[in-house]
Scaffold this motif. Structure first.
Motif, PDB file in Angstrom:
ATOM      1  N   GLU A  62     103.932 -14.680 -74.530  1.00 38.82           N
ATOM      2  CA  GLU A  62     102.278 -14.435 -73.642  1.00 38.82           C
ATOM      3  C   GLU A  62     102.578 -13.522 -72.746  1.00 38.82           C
ATOM      4  O   GLU A  62     101.342 -13.579 -71.903  1.00 38.82           O
ATOM      5  CB  GLU A  62     101.958 -15.984 -73.106  1.00 38.82           C
ATOM      6  CG  GLU A  62     101.938 -16.971 -74.289  1.00 38.82           C
ATOM      7  CD  GLU A  62     100.947 -16.875 -75.100  1.00 38.82           C
ATOM      8  OE1 GLU A  62      99.835 -16.522 -74.886  1.00 38.82           O
ATOM      9  OE2 GLU A  62     101.071 -17.265 -76.273  1.00 38.82           O
ATOM     10  N   ARG A 119     108.979 -19.966 -65.903  1.00 39.82           N
ATOM     11  CA  ARG A 119     108.279 -19.348 -66.955  1.00 39.82           C
ATOM     12  C   ARG A 119     109.134 -19.072 -68.356  1.00 39.82           C
ATOM     13  O   ARG A 119     108.651 -18.991 -69.351  1.00 39.82           O
ATOM     14  CB  ARG A 119     108.127 -17.922 -66.508  1.00 39.82           C
ATOM     15  CG  ARG A 119     106.733 -17.966 -65.290  1.00 39.82           C
ATOM     16  CD  ARG A 119     106.578 -16.599 -65.118  1.00 39.82           C
ATOM     17  NE  ARG A 119     105.678 -16.693 -63.806  1.00 39.82           N
ATOM     18  CZ  ARG A 119     104.164 -16.711 -64.468  1.00 39.82           C
ATOM     19  NH1 ARG A 119     103.979 -16.609 -65.432  1.00 39.82           N
ATOM     20  NH2 ARG A 119     103.207 -16.863 -63.488  1.00 39.82           N
ATOM     21  N   GLU A 140     104.559 -13.403 -70.219  1.00 42.51           N
ATOM     22  CA  GLU A 140     105.039 -13.768 -69.095  1.00 42.51           C
ATOM     23  C   GLU A 140     106.710 -13.158 -68.858  1.00 42.51           C
ATOM     24  O   GLU A 140     107.244 -12.792 -69.798  1.00 42.51           O
ATOM     25  CB  GLU A 140     105.036 -15.143 -68.656  1.00 42.51           C
ATOM     26  CG  GLU A 140     106.284 -15.910 -70.004  1.00 42.51           C
ATOM     27  CD  GLU A 140     105.732 -16.016 -71.308  1.00 42.51           C
ATOM     28  OE1 GLU A 140     106.168 -17.052 -72.007  1.00 42.51           O
ATOM     29  OE2 GLU A 140     104.695 -15.500 -71.579  1.00 42.51           O
ATOM     30  N   LEU A 154     102.924 -22.136 -66.496  1.00 40.42           N
ATOM     31  CA  LEU A 154     102.532 -20.936 -65.968  1.00 40.42           C
ATOM     32  C   LEU A 154     101.619 -21.009 -64.918  1.00 40.42           C
ATOM     33  O   LEU A 154     101.384 -20.122 -64.016  1.00 40.42           O
ATOM     34  CB  LEU A 154     102.188 -20.208 -67.321  1.00 40.42           C
ATOM     35  CG  LEU A 154     103.125 -20.014 -68.288  1.00 40.42           C
ATOM     36  CD1 LEU A 154     102.963 -19.461 -69.598  1.00 40.42           C
ATOM     37  CD2 LEU A 154     104.389 -19.272 -67.704  1.00 40.42           C
ATOM     38  N   ASN A 159     102.633 -19.730 -60.789  1.00 39.42           N
ATOM     39  CA  ASN A 159     101.831 -18.400 -60.712  1.00 39.42           C
ATOM     40  C   ASN A 159     102.494 -17.361 -60.025  1.00 39.42           C
ATOM     41  O   ASN A 159     102.743 -17.515 -58.871  1.00 39.42           O
ATOM     42  CB  ASN A 159     100.265 -18.666 -60.756  1.00 39.42           C
ATOM     43  CG  ASN A 159      99.546 -17.225 -61.015  1.00 39.42           C
ATOM     44  OD1 ASN A 159     100.234 -16.307 -61.346  1.00 39.42           O
ATOM     45  ND2 ASN A 159      98.466 -17.298 -60.859  1.00 39.42           N
TER      46      ASN A 159
END
Length: 162
Positions: free
Chosen positions: A68, A92, A70, A158, A162
């Protein structure tokens, strides 16, 4: 009526406290450093990172990215010119990706390519026993995240981390 709210809220408050404790510990990165014999220029670091499959993120920072987008682990120039910190973002990096093992592999490849050595945050060479201990501690962190309903790498984790 006020007395009825307290018993009903107690489990909610307890769950919130447990969730807060669960989030506090895993919301951390785990770092390794590559001590190089000489300082790397930004261009040398970019070539090294590219050869290790890391993508540029700006300001001489490079990262391995998840599905994604990340950041799973990051490499950058350190505070000292002969140090390259490598950081694993635990919440993550999904456990099934074996993030610690991949990071150790990247760190060792980086050390080999620069003629350096992999050390921990206390500048001690990373031994197999130390790597195994970190892996054991990470398994506990992943379990804590899972028990809190925040599996590492999952959308909920996630958002929270953040």
């Amino acid at each position: 009526a006020g007395g009825a709210i307290v018993p009903e809220m107690a489990p909610v408050r307890e769950h919130a406290r447990q969730l807060d404790e669960a989030c506090a510990q895993p919301d951390a990165g785990i770092g390794l450093n590559i001590e190089t014999p000489t300082a790397l220029s930004p261009g040398e670091l970019a070539a090294l990172a590219g050869g290790l499959g890391l993508q540029e993120r700006g300001n001489t920072r490079f990262a391995a990215l998840g599905d994604e987008g990340e950041v799973l682990r990051a490499l950058a120039l350190g505070e000292r010119a002969e140090q390259l910190p490598l950081l694993l973002d635990v919440p993550r990096a999904s456990e099934h990706l074996e993030p610690w093992q991949r990071m150790v592999e990247v760190a060792r490849a980086c050390a080999e390519r620069t003629g350096g050595q992999v050390v921990d945050d206390a500048n001690r060479p990373l031994t197999a026993a130390a790597a195994a201990e970190v892996e054991r501690q990470l398994a506990m962190r992943y379990r804590t995240l899972h028990e809190a309903g925040l599996d590492a790498g999952a959308p909920a984790a996630l958002r929270v981390f953040n």
